[in-house]
Design a protein around this motif. Structure first.
Motif, PDB file in Angstrom:
ATOM      1  N   TYR A  88       0.851  -1.200   0.000  1.00 10.37           N
ATOM      2  CA  TYR A  88       0.000   0.000   0.000  1.00 10.37           C
ATOM      3  C   TYR A  88       0.887   1.250   0.000  1.00 10.37           C
ATOM      4  O   TYR A  88       1.728   1.440   0.880  1.00 10.37           O
ATOM      5  CB  TYR A  88      -0.927   0.013   1.222  1.00 10.37           C
ATOM      6  CG  TYR A  88      -1.675   1.318   1.315  1.00 10.37           C
ATOM      7  CD1 TYR A  88      -2.665   1.621   0.395  1.00 10.37           C
ATOM      8  CD2 TYR A  88      -1.349   2.262   2.288  1.00 10.37           C
ATOM      9  CE1 TYR A  88      -3.321   2.837   0.438  1.00 10.37           C
ATOM     10  CE2 TYR A  88      -1.998   3.474   2.344  1.00 10.37           C
ATOM     11  CZ  TYR A  88      -2.982   3.758   1.412  1.00 10.37           C
ATOM     12  OH  TYR A  88      -3.606   4.961   1.446  1.00 10.37           O
ATOM     13  N   PHE A  89       0.667   2.085  -1.003  1.00 13.84           N
ATOM     14  CA  PHE A  89       1.468   3.305  -1.168  1.00 13.84           C
ATOM     15  C   PHE A  89       0.602   4.491  -0.807  1.00 13.84           C
ATOM     16  O   PHE A  89      -0.439   4.710  -1.415  1.00 13.84           O
ATOM     17  CB  PHE A  89       1.933   3.403  -2.626  1.00 13.84           C
ATOM     18  CG  PHE A  89       2.920   4.509  -2.876  1.00 13.84           C
ATOM     19  CD1 PHE A  89       4.277   4.288  -2.761  1.00 13.84           C
ATOM     20  CD2 PHE A  89       2.477   5.782  -3.229  1.00 13.84           C
ATOM     21  CE1 PHE A  89       5.190   5.306  -3.000  1.00 13.84           C
ATOM     22  CE2 PHE A  89       3.377   6.805  -3.466  1.00 13.84           C
ATOM     23  CZ  PHE A  89       4.743   6.569  -3.359  1.00 13.84           C
ATOM     24  N   ASP A  90       1.015   5.240   0.208  1.00 13.86           N
ATOM     25  CA  ASP A  90       0.220   6.375   0.675  1.00 13.86           C
ATOM     26  C   ASP A  90       0.571   7.624  -0.151  1.00 13.86           C
ATOM     27  O   ASP A  90       1.731   8.048  -0.182  1.00 13.86           O
ATOM     28  CB  ASP A  90       0.505   6.622   2.160  1.00 13.86           C
ATOM     29  CG  ASP A  90      -0.435   7.665   2.720  1.00 13.86           C
ATOM     30  OD1 ASP A  90      -1.530   7.298   3.157  1.00 13.86           O
ATOM     31  OD2 ASP A  90      -0.067   8.870   2.679  1.00 13.86           O
ATOM     32  N   ALA A  91      -0.462   8.177  -0.786  1.00 18.49           N
ATOM     33  CA  ALA A  91      -0.215   9.300  -1.702  1.00 18.49           C
ATOM     34  C   ALA A  91       0.188  10.569  -0.964  1.00 18.49           C
ATOM     35  O   ALA A  91       0.870  11.423  -1.529  1.00 18.49           O
ATOM     36  CB  ALA A  91      -1.479   9.551  -2.531  1.00 18.49           C
ATOM     37  N   VAL A  92      -0.228  10.711   0.301  1.00 18.07           N
ATOM     38  CA  VAL A  92       0.107  11.924   1.055  1.00 18.07           C
ATOM     39  C   VAL A  92       1.538  11.838   1.601  1.00 18.07           C
ATOM     40  O   VAL A  92       2.367  12.717   1.383  1.00 18.07           O
ATOM     41  CB  VAL A  92      -0.913  12.148   2.200  1.00 18.07           C
ATOM     42  CG1 VAL A  92      -0.534  13.372   3.009  1.00 18.07           C
ATOM     43  CG2 VAL A  92      -2.320  12.278   1.633  1.00 18.07           C
ATOM     44  N   GLU A  93       1.815  10.752   2.292  1.00 21.98           N
ATOM     45  CA  GLU A  93       3.188  10.579   2.806  1.00 21.98           C
ATOM     46  C   GLU A  93       4.170  10.240   1.692  1.00 21.98           C
ATOM     47  O   GLU A  93       5.364  10.319   1.853  1.00 21.98           O
ATOM     48  CB  GLU A  93       3.229   9.467   3.860  1.00 21.98           C
ATOM     49  CG  GLU A  93       2.651   9.893   5.173  1.00 21.98           C
ATOM     50  CD  GLU A  93       2.991   8.901   6.276  1.00 21.98           C
ATOM     51  OE1 GLU A  93       4.028   8.223   6.209  1.00 21.98           O
ATOM     52  OE2 GLU A  93       2.188   8.816   7.203  1.00 21.98           O
ATOM     53  N   TYR A  94       3.610   9.821   0.576  1.00 21.20           N
ATOM     54  CA  TYR A  94       4.371   9.404  -0.593  1.00 21.20           C
ATOM     55  C   TYR A  94       5.375   8.313  -0.241  1.00 21.20           C
ATOM     56  O   TYR A  94       6.593   8.453  -0.404  1.00 21.20           O
ATOM     57  CB  TYR A  94       5.062  10.589  -1.281  1.00 21.20           C
ATOM     58  CG  TYR A  94       4.981  10.441  -2.776  1.00 21.20           C
ATOM     59  CD1 TYR A  94       3.763  10.615  -3.426  1.00 21.20           C
ATOM     60  CD2 TYR A  94       6.083  10.047  -3.521  1.00 21.20           C
ATOM     61  CE1 TYR A  94       3.647  10.409  -4.778  1.00 21.20           C
ATOM     62  CE2 TYR A  94       5.974   9.831  -4.879  1.00 21.20           C
ATOM     63  CZ  TYR A  94       4.749  10.017  -5.495  1.00 21.20           C
ATOM     64  OH  TYR A  94       4.621   9.793  -6.842  1.00 21.20           O
TER      65      TYR A  94
END
Ligand SMILES: Cc1cc2nc3c(=O)[nH]c(=O)nc-3n(C[C@H](O)[C@H](O)[C@H](O)COP(=O)(O)OP(=O)(O)OC[C@H]3O[C@@H](n4cnc5c(N)ncnc54)[C@H](O)[C@@H]3O)c2cc1C
Length: 277
Positions: A88-94
């Motif tokens: 899972y790749f978090d778009a905010v924390e990048y």
């Protein structure tokens, strides 16, 4: 995937060979994923080896948390699907917020159950991070102490009754597979009790590839026009897995390898003995 449980000698030679002769490829973004652990010094010809996790994430009294000290998956689900949460790749924390991941267990767990290679009651190995309190443990593994405390508390609230409303751990028979049948209420769910506490670092691993040559019902390797490449067969890790992204159960790798090996062998024999009329 950075920590495979497979042999370090398996580096994709088969894939390169089928690519050279124009095979069609599939499933290259998939593998038989597995959460792995590392024991310092376990090496093969200078390459670090990794071991699969099983009971460590399925027995009562354990949870797995991410870099923020939060649970993120049903830990006792099958290894392939549990591992997908690592991607899972978090778009905010990048970034991949579920890595690094840590299994958290208490003292009772280490005295009752095997932890990787450490048998119940044995002296704690140095690859387990140990602390007297959850806060101290969180500081040692560099996760937010408040978050980890809250995670353990909220898990324990329901685990006392064998429940996990957040991730539904312990609700399927598969979840019990590596659980403790003698544990009251739920073989896979129980609270984290008294310290000292331990953390075991978990890595994103795999036990085999799923991406490789596309084959037909005879095990023949197909080219990009879906035509068999003459005299070329593939089964096992060098063939694209018929399981796609899924994991239906034990034998998902060896089962198709044996079945398609049989089919390919039969087909090759028939072709070899064909005498044109
Ligand atoms: C820890 C672990 C546990 C597993 N548990 C299960 C299970 O419970 N059930 C299940 O169904 N599956 C399981 N698997 C998966 C299963 O072991 C594999 O799917 C299976 O071994 C794949 O067989 P294969 O012959 O395709 O490939 P491999 O077993 O990888 O064999 C490939 C062979 O080719 C050799 N080789 C590589 N490059 C070259 C080269 N250039 N020239 C010559 N030889 C070469 C390698 O040395 C190796 O001997 C597990 C895997 C691991 C790692």
């Amino acid at each position: 995937m950075t920590a495979p449980a497979s042999l370090p000698l398996s580096t994709g030679d088969g894939l390169k060979m089928v690519m050279k002769v124009g095979a069609d490829l599939a499933n290259l973004n998939e593998a038989f994923w597995v959460p792995t652990v590392k024991i310092e010094g376990e090496e093969f010809e200078g390459t670090q080896l990794y071991r699969m996790t099983r009971g460590e994430r399925s027995l009562p009294g354990s949870i797995m948390v991410n870099k923020h000290g939060k649970r993120f998956v049903n830990e006792a689900a099958n290894y392939n699907d549990t591992s997908k949460a690592f991607h899972y790749f978090d778009a905010v924390e990048y970034g991949y917020i579920n890595l690094p991941a840590w299994i958290i267990i208490d003292d009772e767990f280490t005295s009752k159950y095997t932890v990787v290679t450490s048998l119940p009651g044995e002296e704690n190995p140095d690859w387990l991070v140990k602390a007297d309190t959850i806060t101290e443990l969180a500081n040692k593994i560099e996760v937010n102490p408040e978050n980890l405390k809250n995670t353990v508390e909220s898990y324990n609230n329901h685990a006392l009754n064998g429940k996990d409303p957040e991730f539904h751990r312990g609700e399927s028979e598969y979840n019990w597979y590596y659980g403790d049948p003698e544990h009251p209420i739920n073989p896979s769910v129980g609270p984290i009790g008294k310290g000292p506490y331990y953390a075991l670092r978990v890595y994103p691993g795999a036990i085999g590839t799923k991406g490789d040559a596309v084959i037909n019902e005879h095990g023949q390797v197909l080219d990009v026009n879906e035509e068999p490449i003459p005299s070329l067969y593939a089964v096992g890790n060098v063939a694209a897995s018929i399981m796609g992204p899924g994991y239906p159960g034990a034998g998902s790798t060896l089962g198709p390898a044996v079945a398609f090996g049989y089919l390919a062998g039969n087909h090759a024999v028939k072709k070899a003995s064909y005498i044109p009329g």
